[in-house]
Motif scaffolding. Structure first.
Motif, mmCIF file in Angstrom:
data_model
loop_
_atom_site.group_PDB
_atom_site.id
_atom_site.type_symbol
_atom_site.label_atom_id
_atom_site.label_comp_id
_atom_site.label_asym_id
_atom_site.label_seq_id
_atom_site.Cartn_x
_atom_site.Cartn_y
_atom_site.Cartn_z
ATOM 1 N N ASN A 3 -91.590 -50.495 57.560
ATOM 2 C CA ASN A 3 -91.565 -50.184 56.133
ATOM 3 C C ASN A 3 -92.179 -48.814 55.860
ATOM 4 O O ASN A 3 -91.732 -48.076 54.987
ATOM 5 C CB ASN A 3 -92.301 -51.262 55.338
ATOM 6 N N ASP A 4 -93.223 -48.483 56.625
ATOM 7 C CA ASP A 4 -93.873 -47.191 56.475
ATOM 8 C C ASP A 4 -92.921 -46.062 56.855
ATOM 9 O O ASP A 4 -92.885 -45.022 56.203
ATOM 10 C CB ASP A 4 -95.130 -47.141 57.346
ATOM 11 N N THR A 5 -92.143 -46.275 57.905
ATOM 12 C CA THR A 5 -91.182 -45.264 58.343
ATOM 13 C C THR A 5 -90.092 -45.063 57.295
ATOM 14 O O THR A 5 -89.706 -43.926 56.983
ATOM 15 C CB THR A 5 -90.547 -45.687 59.682
ATOM 16 N N ILE A 6 -89.589 -46.165 56.735
ATOM 17 C CA ILE A 6 -88.563 -46.075 55.697
ATOM 18 C C ILE A 6 -89.112 -45.364 54.466
ATOM 19 O O ILE A 6 -88.431 -44.518 53.863
ATOM 20 C CB ILE A 6 -88.046 -47.483 55.335
ATOM 21 N N TYR A 7 -90.350 -45.688 54.115
ATOM 22 C CA TYR A 7 -90.982 -45.046 52.960
ATOM 23 C C TYR A 7 -91.118 -43.540 53.184
ATOM 24 O O TYR A 7 -90.815 -42.735 52.296
ATOM 25 C CB TYR A 7 -92.359 -45.659 52.709
ATOM 26 N N LEU A 8 -91.571 -43.166 54.387
ATOM 27 C CA LEU A 8 -91.744 -41.745 54.693
ATOM 28 C C LEU A 8 -90.402 -41.013 54.688
ATOM 29 O O LEU A 8 -90.313 -39.877 54.207
ATOM 30 C CB LEU A 8 -92.427 -41.586 56.047
ATOM 31 N N ALA A 9 -89.355 -41.674 55.208
ATOM 32 C CA ALA A 9 -88.021 -41.067 55.175
ATOM 33 C C ALA A 9 -87.577 -40.832 53.733
ATOM 34 O O ALA A 9 -86.977 -39.790 53.407
ATOM 35 C CB ALA A 9 -87.016 -41.962 55.902
ATOM 36 N N GLY A 10 -87.885 -41.786 52.854
ATOM 37 C CA GLY A 10 -87.550 -41.619 51.445
ATOM 38 C C GLY A 10 -88.309 -40.471 50.808
ATOM 39 O O GLY A 10 -87.753 -39.711 49.995
ATOM 40 N N VAL A 11 -89.593 -40.322 51.169
ATOM 41 C CA VAL A 11 -90.402 -39.219 50.636
ATOM 42 C C VAL A 11 -89.827 -37.875 51.082
ATOM 43 O O VAL A 11 -89.685 -36.943 50.282
ATOM 44 C CB VAL A 11 -91.868 -39.358 51.088
ATOM 45 N N TYR A 12 -89.508 -37.775 52.383
ATOM 46 C CA TYR A 12 -88.884 -36.566 52.905
ATOM 47 C C TYR A 12 -87.607 -36.241 52.116
ATOM 48 O O TYR A 12 -87.394 -35.109 51.681
ATOM 49 C CB TYR A 12 -88.513 -36.760 54.379
ATOM 50 N N THR A 13 -86.757 -37.248 51.951
ATOM 51 C CA THR A 13 -85.456 -37.037 51.310
ATOM 52 C C THR A 13 -85.617 -36.580 49.866
ATOM 53 O O THR A 13 -84.947 -35.633 49.419
ATOM 54 C CB THR A 13 -84.624 -38.340 51.356
#
Length: 268
Positions: A3-13
């Motif tokens: 979930n942390d990885t998905i969240y970080l990917a969303g922040v990057y995007t």
């Protein structure tokens, strides 16, 4: 962790999108410029075929369908692989060193740290326009099966091109500068891919199928949907695009993991 990885990917995007679309009028004009630049070549082909009618049995709508696959896959590709496309510049200016110091996977950071949204919108929208124009006029019979196949072919085409970018990015670790290789093995081969493979010399066909397999990005998927008479390769090739995409990407990823151990900072 997931979930942390998905969240970080969303922040990057979200961050990248804000930076690319900070100036809305400029963003629209630059995306439009990409669209018009690519569309110019299609218009030339269109008027040429009005005179010659067909190209080795392919009419204008069937050729536009070939091009639609090429532009759609690139539009999707460049959202995720801009960092790999421009990796040589990142290495040369020392920017890759920052990624190494961060507690995240290097490939994850490269994929989500940048996205060429102008190219994505320009190429992707042109691909959609060409698909709308050609799909209904090329004689394709759409069904749940062909729709699933089409989506799988798009994903496979994206992975094939992503694997090429990943392989060339890995070479940057050894060579620093690979623009000439990228021009030769990606951009030049992509120009050939807009046309039926069957019109080219056997040596070029070999390269487009077995070396830099752009034929699996659009020609063989189009053959599955159109069943043209110029198909001279085993019929199983029409089904292999997703397989080729996965195999190529895994091979390129393995080469990346091996090569990254030899990275030496180029400074800045």
């Amino acid at each position: 962790m997931k979930n942390d990885t998905i969240y970080l990917a969303g922040v990057y995007t979200r961050t990248i999108m804000r930076s690319w679309f900070q100036y809305k009028v400029d963003a629209v004009l630059r995306s439009l410029a990409v669209f018009l630049r690519e569309a110019t070549g299609i218009i030339v082909i269109y008027f040429t075929l009005l005179k010659f009618d067909t190209l080795n049995g392919w009419d204008i709508h069937e050729l536009l369908f070939l091009f639609s696959l090429l532009f759609l896959t690139y539009g999707i590709l460049i959202i995720f692989f801009t960092g790999l496309r421009d990796f040589g510049r990142t290495v040369r200016n020392g920017g890759f060193d920052r990624f190494i110091l961060r507690p995240r996977g290097l490939l994850f950071q490269l994929i989500f740290s940048n996205a060429d949204w102008f190219a994505a919108i320009g190429h992707g929208s042109l691909g959609i326009v060409l698909f709308v124009i050609s799909a209904g006029n090329a004689g394709i019979t759409w069904s749940p099966g062909t729709i699933i196949y089409y989506i799988a072919a798009l994903i496979g085409g994206v992975m094939i091109q992503g694997a090429i970018f990943l392989f060339l990015a890995s070479l940057n670790i050894y060579l620093l500068e690979t623009n000439s290789l990228k021009e030769l093995f990606y951009w030049n081969m992509r120009k050939f891919a807009g046309y039926p493979v069957s019109i080219f010399h056997k040596a070029i066909q070999f390269c487009m199928i077995y070396v830099v397999p752009f034929a699996f990005v659009n020609y063989f998927p189009a053959q599955y949907l159109l069943r043209k008479e110029d198909m001279s390769y085993p019929s199983i090739y029409m089904y292999l695009t997703p397989v080729v995409g996965v195999v190529m990407y895994l091979a390129a990823y393995g080469f990346w993991r091996y090569s990254i151990r030899f990275y030496n900072s180029s400074g800045n």
